[in-house]
Design a protein around this motif. Structure first.
Motif, PDB file in Angstrom:
ATOM      1  N   TRP A 221       9.841  -5.518  -3.025  1.00 44.65           N
ATOM      2  CA  TRP A 221       9.854  -4.082  -2.806  1.00 44.65           C
ATOM      3  C   TRP A 221      11.234  -3.486  -3.041  1.00 44.65           C
ATOM      4  N   ASP A 331       6.490  -6.027   7.534  1.00 45.02           N
ATOM      5  CA  ASP A 331       6.605  -7.479   7.413  1.00 45.02           C
ATOM      6  C   ASP A 331       5.234  -8.129   7.297  1.00 45.02           C
ATOM      7  N   ARG A 334       3.809  -7.456   3.897  1.00 46.66           N
ATOM      8  CA  ARG A 334       4.452  -8.270   2.878  1.00 46.66           C
ATOM      9  C   ARG A 334       3.871  -9.686   2.873  1.00 46.66           C
ATOM     10  N   HIS A 335       3.662 -10.255   4.060  1.00 44.26           N
ATOM     11  CA  HIS A 335       3.098 -11.600   4.138  1.00 44.26           C
ATOM     12  C   HIS A 335       1.656 -11.635   3.636  1.00 44.26           C
ATOM     13  N   GLU A 337       0.703  -9.843   1.209  1.00 41.74           N
ATOM     14  CA  GLU A 337       0.811  -9.430  -0.191  1.00 41.74           C
ATOM     15  C   GLU A 337       0.005  -8.155  -0.457  1.00 41.74           C
ATOM     16  N   THR A 360       7.193  -1.631  -6.079  1.00 42.86           N
ATOM     17  CA  THR A 360       7.625  -2.841  -6.772  1.00 42.86           C
ATOM     18  C   THR A 360       8.098  -2.476  -8.166  1.00 42.86           C
TER      19      THR A 360
END
Length: 362
Positions: A221, A331, A334-335, A337, A360
């Protein structure tokens, strides 16, 4: 300009408090009649929280309530003593989150050029920033910014400061840390507009490592921009003041209505400035101030229930940790995806809405 999120890290105190235990303690300590007991039970049941972490045990409420105070009996320690507890517990929690963020970013402490700290639940000087320079082994020439007493949207203000730092110095590597100890301001007396905090608030810390030089890692990101909106006629909806016995939070029932009424036109305008639109946003990292706030965001922006599922998951498991909470949401996304672009959104005293646009770069 690049503003690349290299890593994230989170931390909570070891003690997990179930909502049932918290309700039992709140009822015993705060309530003076059956009406208050009934309302307290409703607040806890509708909070969306099942468990949360705190630096102090649940028994502390009864101990504080029993303390003699000839000026204001039953309110517990004075603010000075609570700030002593903040100095004791805030820095180690911030350290834990920072270590995880640095490891996630594959960044050595000596590579950090700037440190941004965010907190609204305590004051100290030297404070968390100076402690982190020592405990993490950051360079003594690390430049510092503190984002203080801004409330639940503080981390997004911190991200805004980070963007400014990397814009001024593209070689910068910035560590941003948000830490809050909301449990220090636990309410010991009934207050119709303040007692909801007992059902929602928790302790936690989150950190982010950001670089101005970009990264070759796919799917990473970048912070593309931030935005702010002062919601009209909402000054009295939410407040956070320093009192003699801790900090006093006020949340009125109008907060959710104000958000629902004002959010969409501003969000559409701001997203346009980010060369995006509501339909193009892939995920919404909304600070879970409470279920009604999440409901208001969904209603205002026409979002399906699943759009706030991660926010509700964090609220359920961790409670409202104030400023770090939106970073917990990011967070987890992000994990998982989660596809972007992602809009981080939070609300605080003002009533202010703060947003960050993360995308992105292929």
């Amino acid at each position: 300009m690049r503003c690349t999120v290299l890593g994230l890290g989170t931390a909570v105190p070891p003690d997990l408090v179930s909502q049932e235990a918290a309700l039992s303690m709140s009822t015993a300590v705060v309530c003076e009649n059956t009406r208050q007991e009934r309302l307290m039970s409703i607040l806890f049941r509708k909070s969306g929280v099942e468990g949360r972490h705190a630096v102090l045990p649940t028994s502390i409420g009864a101990e504080w309530k029993a303390r003699p105070d000839s000026l204001n009996p039953g309110n517990g320690p004075r603010t000075g003593e609570r700030m002593n507890l903040y100095r004791e517990f805030a820095a180690p929690l911030a350290h834990s989150a920072s270590i995880r963020a640095l490891e996630d970013a594959k960044t050595l402490p000596e590579e950090i050029t700037h440190l941004v700290t965010v907190s609204c639940t305590g004051f100290a000087a030297p404070g968390v920033d100076i402690s982190l320079i020592g405990s993490l082994g950051l360079p003594p020439i690390t430049q510092r910014i503190n984002v203080g007493f801004m409330g639940c949207h503080g981390a997004i203000n911190g991200m805004r400061a980070v963007r400014g730092l990397v814009a001024a110095d593209p070689k910068a590597k910035v560590l941003m840390v948000a830490v809050e100890l909301c449990s220090l301001h636990y309410r010991l007396k009934w207050d119709d507009e303040g007692i909801i905090g007992n059902a929602l608030f928790a302790d936690g810390a989150a950190a982010m490592v950001v670089s101005g030089e970009g990264s070759d890692q796919p799917g990473i990101w970048e912070i593309g921009g931030t935005g702010s909106c002062l919601i009209p006629d909402s000054t009295n909806d939410m407040s956070w003041h320093v009192g003699d016995h801790g900090f006093d939070m006020r949340l009125t029932g109008q907060v959710a209505n104000s958000i629902e009424d004002a959010l969409q036109p501003w969000m559409e305008s701001w997203l346009s400035s980010m060369n995006s639109s509501l339909d193009e946003v892939g995920a919404w990292a909304v600070h879970p101030g409470g279920p009604k706030i999440l409901d208001a965001v969904e209603a205002a922006l026409g979002l399906p229930p699943e759009a706030t599922s991660v926010s509700r998951s964090i609220l359920r498991q961790k409670g409202n940790m104030s400023s770090p909470t939106v970073l917990f949401v990011l967070d987890q996304m992000r994990h998982e995806e989660t596809p972007g672009p992602v809009v981080a959104l939070a609300f605080g005293p003002g009533l202010m809405a703060e947003a960050a646009f993360l995308h992105t770069v292929d």
